[in-house]
Motif scaffolding. Structure first.
Motif, PDB file in Angstrom:
ATOM      1  N   PHE A 124     -65.188 -75.960 -48.560  1.00 48.24           N
ATOM      2  CA  PHE A 124     -63.886 -75.823 -48.699  1.00 48.24           C
ATOM      3  C   PHE A 124     -62.950 -76.664 -47.933  1.00 48.24           C
ATOM      4  O   PHE A 124     -63.239 -77.076 -47.052  1.00 48.24           O
ATOM      5  CB  PHE A 124     -63.748 -74.318 -47.884  1.00 48.24           C
ATOM      6  CG  PHE A 124     -64.032 -73.203 -48.789  1.00 48.24           C
ATOM      7  CD1 PHE A 124     -63.403 -72.360 -49.468  1.00 48.24           C
ATOM      8  CD2 PHE A 124     -65.412 -72.659 -48.639  1.00 48.24           C
ATOM      9  CE1 PHE A 124     -63.711 -71.037 -50.123  1.00 48.24           C
ATOM     10  CE2 PHE A 124     -66.077 -71.714 -49.325  1.00 48.24           C
ATOM     11  CZ  PHE A 124     -65.054 -71.044 -50.184  1.00 48.24           C
ATOM     12  N   GLU A 125     -61.753 -76.887 -48.713  1.00 48.33           N
ATOM     13  CA  GLU A 125     -60.817 -78.105 -48.032  1.00 48.33           C
ATOM     14  C   GLU A 125     -59.494 -77.267 -47.408  1.00 48.33           C
ATOM     15  O   GLU A 125     -59.423 -76.459 -47.992  1.00 48.33           O
ATOM     16  CB  GLU A 125     -60.334 -78.815 -49.330  1.00 48.33           C
ATOM     17  CG  GLU A 125     -61.466 -79.828 -49.855  1.00 48.33           C
ATOM     18  CD  GLU A 125     -60.921 -80.572 -50.934  1.00 48.33           C
ATOM     19  OE1 GLU A 125     -59.571 -80.791 -51.091  1.00 48.33           O
ATOM     20  OE2 GLU A 125     -61.699 -81.354 -51.459  1.00 48.33           O
ATOM     21  N   ARG A 126     -59.184 -77.914 -46.156  1.00 47.87           N
ATOM     22  CA  ARG A 126     -58.122 -77.458 -45.615  1.00 47.87           C
ATOM     23  C   ARG A 126     -56.776 -77.353 -46.434  1.00 47.87           C
ATOM     24  O   ARG A 126     -56.391 -78.373 -47.092  1.00 47.87           O
ATOM     25  CB  ARG A 126     -58.133 -77.800 -44.167  1.00 47.87           C
ATOM     26  CG  ARG A 126     -56.730 -77.428 -43.335  1.00 47.87           C
ATOM     27  CD  ARG A 126     -57.123 -75.838 -42.844  1.00 47.87           C
ATOM     28  NE  ARG A 126     -56.010 -75.532 -41.778  1.00 47.87           N
ATOM     29  CZ  ARG A 126     -55.692 -75.623 -40.547  1.00 47.87           C
ATOM     30  NH1 ARG A 126     -56.610 -76.445 -40.043  1.00 47.87           N
ATOM     31  NH2 ARG A 126     -54.793 -75.153 -40.033  1.00 47.87           N
ATOM     32  N   ALA A 127     -56.119 -76.292 -46.358  1.00 50.07           N
ATOM     33  CA  ALA A 127     -54.616 -76.319 -46.928  1.00 50.07           C
ATOM     34  C   ALA A 127     -53.741 -75.789 -45.842  1.00 50.07           C
ATOM     35  O   ALA A 127     -54.001 -74.654 -45.262  1.00 50.07           O
ATOM     36  CB  ALA A 127     -54.548 -75.685 -48.171  1.00 50.07           C
ATOM     37  N   ASP A 128     -52.523 -75.967 -46.234  1.00 45.41           N
ATOM     38  CA  ASP A 128     -51.317 -75.549 -45.158  1.00 45.41           C
ATOM     39  C   ASP A 128     -50.215 -75.021 -45.856  1.00 45.41           C
ATOM     40  O   ASP A 128     -50.152 -75.488 -46.996  1.00 45.41           O
ATOM     41  CB  ASP A 128     -51.023 -76.401 -43.902  1.00 45.41           C
ATOM     42  CG  ASP A 128     -52.003 -76.498 -42.917  1.00 45.41           C
ATOM     43  OD1 ASP A 128     -52.699 -75.538 -42.254  1.00 45.41           O
ATOM     44  OD2 ASP A 128     -52.568 -77.908 -42.569  1.00 45.41           O
ATOM     45  N   GLY A 129     -49.565 -74.041 -45.382  1.00 45.01           N
ATOM     46  CA  GLY A 129     -48.138 -73.675 -45.804  1.00 45.01           C
ATOM     47  C   GLY A 129     -47.156 -73.319 -44.845  1.00 45.01           C
ATOM     48  O   GLY A 129     -47.251 -73.229 -43.813  1.00 45.01           O
ATOM     49  N   THR A 178     -50.333 -66.376 -48.778  1.00 44.45           N
ATOM     50  CA  THR A 178     -49.132 -67.121 -49.232  1.00 44.45           C
ATOM     51  C   THR A 178     -49.700 -68.548 -49.562  1.00 44.45           C
ATOM     52  O   THR A 178     -49.202 -69.054 -50.594  1.00 44.45           O
ATOM     53  CB  THR A 178     -47.944 -67.242 -48.485  1.00 44.45           C
ATOM     54  OG1 THR A 178     -48.205 -67.716 -47.184  1.00 44.45           O
ATOM     55  CG2 THR A 178     -47.593 -65.728 -47.954  1.00 44.45           C
ATOM     56  N   ILE A 179     -50.586 -68.838 -48.898  1.00 44.78           N
ATOM     57  CA  ILE A 179     -51.262 -70.431 -49.094  1.00 44.78           C
ATOM     58  C   ILE A 179     -51.816 -70.401 -50.447  1.00 44.78           C
ATOM     59  O   ILE A 179     -51.683 -71.290 -51.243  1.00 44.78           O
ATOM     60  CB  ILE A 179     -51.702 -70.920 -47.790  1.00 44.78           C
ATOM     61  CG1 ILE A 179     -50.854 -70.889 -46.569  1.00 44.78           C
ATOM     62  CG2 ILE A 179     -52.575 -72.359 -48.036  1.00 44.78           C
ATOM     63  CD1 ILE A 179     -51.807 -71.358 -45.487  1.00 44.78           C
ATOM     64  N   GLN A 180     -52.625 -69.365 -50.699  1.00 48.60           N
ATOM     65  CA  GLN A 180     -53.272 -69.119 -51.981  1.00 48.60           C
ATOM     66  C   GLN A 180     -52.293 -69.112 -52.969  1.00 48.60           C
ATOM     67  O   GLN A 180     -52.540 -69.816 -53.965  1.00 48.60           O
ATOM     68  CB  GLN A 180     -54.133 -67.861 -52.093  1.00 48.60           C
ATOM     69  CG  GLN A 180     -54.877 -67.676 -53.289  1.00 48.60           C
ATOM     70  CD  GLN A 180     -55.506 -66.402 -53.359  1.00 48.60           C
ATOM     71  OE1 GLN A 180     -55.520 -65.692 -54.297  1.00 48.60           O
ATOM     72  NE2 GLN A 180     -56.057 -65.757 -52.354  1.00 48.60           N
ATOM     73  N   ALA A 181     -51.119 -68.669 -53.086  1.00 44.87           N
ATOM     74  CA  ALA A 181     -50.362 -68.496 -54.151  1.00 44.87           C
ATOM     75  C   ALA A 181     -49.669 -70.043 -54.352  1.00 44.87           C
ATOM     76  O   ALA A 181     -49.392 -70.312 -55.470  1.00 44.87           O
ATOM     77  CB  ALA A 181     -49.058 -67.359 -53.719  1.00 44.87           C
ATOM     78  N   LEU A 222     -57.127 -66.173 -40.886  1.00 48.11           N
ATOM     79  CA  LEU A 222     -57.594 -67.459 -41.678  1.00 48.11           C
ATOM     80  C   LEU A 222     -58.557 -66.821 -42.783  1.00 48.11           C
ATOM     81  O   LEU A 222     -58.914 -65.534 -42.804  1.00 48.11           O
ATOM     82  CB  LEU A 222     -58.892 -68.242 -40.531  1.00 48.11           C
ATOM     83  CG  LEU A 222     -59.613 -69.206 -41.089  1.00 48.11           C
ATOM     84  CD1 LEU A 222     -59.761 -69.945 -39.987  1.00 48.11           C
ATOM     85  CD2 LEU A 222     -60.647 -68.875 -42.003  1.00 48.11           C
ATOM     86  N   GLU A 223     -58.201 -67.656 -43.761  1.00 47.58           N
ATOM     87  CA  GLU A 223     -58.863 -67.181 -45.024  1.00 47.58           C
ATOM     88  C   GLU A 223     -59.292 -68.381 -45.989  1.00 47.58           C
ATOM     89  O   GLU A 223     -59.059 -69.319 -45.696  1.00 47.58           O
ATOM     90  CB  GLU A 223     -57.928 -66.211 -45.975  1.00 47.58           C
ATOM     91  CG  GLU A 223     -56.664 -67.116 -46.559  1.00 47.58           C
ATOM     92  CD  GLU A 223     -55.830 -66.106 -47.455  1.00 47.58           C
ATOM     93  OE1 GLU A 223     -55.861 -66.627 -48.663  1.00 47.58           O
ATOM     94  OE2 GLU A 223     -55.256 -65.298 -47.108  1.00 47.58           O
ATOM     95  N   ALA A 226     -59.492 -73.384 -47.760  1.00 47.75           N
ATOM     96  CA  ALA A 226     -59.392 -72.443 -46.507  1.00 47.75           C
ATOM     97  C   ALA A 226     -57.892 -72.888 -45.884  1.00 47.75           C
ATOM     98  O   ALA A 226     -57.572 -73.866 -45.936  1.00 47.75           O
ATOM     99  CB  ALA A 226     -60.571 -72.998 -45.652  1.00 47.75           C
ATOM    100  N   ALA A 227     -57.534 -71.834 -45.324  1.00 47.03           N
ATOM    101  CA  ALA A 227     -56.225 -71.775 -44.510  1.00 47.03           C
ATOM    102  C   ALA A 227     -56.144 -71.056 -43.385  1.00 47.03           C
ATOM    103  O   ALA A 227     -56.917 -70.067 -43.426  1.00 47.03           O
ATOM    104  CB  ALA A 227     -54.889 -71.557 -45.721  1.00 47.03           C
TER     105      ALA A 227
END
Length: 344
Positions: free
Chosen positions: A125-130, A172-175, A211-212, A189-190
């Motif tokens: 899994f790669e980290r993402a932010d929002g 919301t980061i998934q969206a 965290l998800e 992953a966020a």
């Protein structure tokens, strides 16, 4: 002249095959040293008559000077190359900061979050932010939570000007990731802060951490989801931790499940940390709802998605064996240092 050209040709051949300073020094000694042929010719000059001796001495001097200039130039170049190579191998940038020992420690919430992300990183899994300030579309509508949905009351948040709000979950980061239409497989992953308009008490806060992770790829099933959840739970709590699954409801997953663990403080017997029930739900998960996939154009080619998440605030409380999550956010450094011993 023929003899001079012969000696120079032999010198040039030996010089061409020498690379290091030691090899060049050997060539110099062989052709210009005491036992060299040119030195022998100098010693024999006394045997010649005056006019011939003078002409031959001039020729030998010119030849010796020519050879000496060439070999000295090669030795100087070799020395410069070796010095440059040694400096490159021994180079030290004195402007770099020193490696001072680490002082202090991470906040327990940060430490738990880092450990969780490390577990997901092992699974690809790669980290993402929002942003924490969101719009209703990414926080609700895109995630199958329309205006009339009861979940909007359960996730009542803080509204700002211009119709914006503080995000009520990290989904919301998934969206936002899916709205960019990345090609499957997608594994993200966020983590971060979320906000809900709740009454603050021992177990609830208006701001907490979540965290998800979510995974989008053709052919995914509930079997993949359960395997990931079991792996994550055992990686975080140990292989002997007791687990159980139970049905749950989330508007953005269908079907949905919850993963419970036996309370780490009492082993499932019941205590204040688990509110006397013995089990604590640590992860909510499910297959991404078809409406969410359809919203972002992934309802084709057999693409399926799994999503799972947990509150790192609750997880940290379980790790430390405390019942009041408020203490995790209290500005009491000694208290935090004491709690951190359970995580270190």
């Amino acid at each position: 002249m023929a003899e001079s050209e012969e000696m120079y040709a032999r010198f040039s051949a030996d010089l061409e095959g020498a690379a290091t300073r030691s090899e060049l020094a050997a060539v110099q000694n062989r052709h210009l040293g005491r036992a060299s042929r040119i030195k022998e010719e100098f010693r024999r000059l006394g045997e010649l008559p005056e006019p011939q001796r003078r002409a031959r001495a001039s020729m030998l001097n010119d030849l010796a000077r020519r050879m000496r200039e060439e070999v000295d130039g090669r030795i100087e170049a070799a020395q410069a190359a070796e010095s440059e190579q040694r400096l490159a191998s021994e180079w030290l940038d004195m402007s770099l900061p020193g490696q001072a020992p680490r002082r202090g420690a991470w906040h327990p919430l940060t430490e738990v979050e880092r450990r969780c992300l490390e577990v997901l990183r092992r699974l690809g899994f790669e980290r993402a932010d929002g942003p924490e300030v969101e719009d209703p579309y990414h926080n609700f509508d895109a995630l199958n939570i329309p205006q009339h949905h009861p979940a909007r009351d359960m996730q009542d948040t803080f509204w700002l000007d211009a119709g914006l709000l503080l995000r009520s979950h990290t989904t919301t980061i998934q969206a936002r990731v899916l709205s960019a239409r990345p090609r499957p497989p997608v594994k993200v992953a966020a983590a971060g802060r979320v906000y809900r308009n709740e009454a603050v008490d021992a177990t609830h806060m208006a701001m907490f951490h979540q965290l998800e992770g979510f995974w989008l790829e053709p052919g995914l099933t509930m079997g993949h989801l359960k395997e990931i959840l079991v792996y994550v739970a055992r990686a975080l709590y140990g292989r002997r931790v007791k687990l159980r699954f139970k049905p749950k409801y989330y508007p953005y997953t269908e079907p949905s499940v919850g993963l419970d663990i036996a309370c780490t403080a009492c082993g499932g017997e019941g205590c204040e940390a688990c509110h006397r029930v013995g089990w604590v739900t640590i992860i909510g998960a499910g297959m991404i709802h078809p409406a969410v996939l359809r919203e972002f154009g992934y309802d084709r080619d057999g693409v399926r998605g799994i999503a799972f998440g947990w509150g790192t605030t609750r997880m940290t409380a379980q790790w430390l064996g405390i019942s009041k999550v408020r203490s995790l956010y209290a500005p009491n450094q000694r208290r935090l240092a004491y709690l951190h011993r359970g995580v270190a």
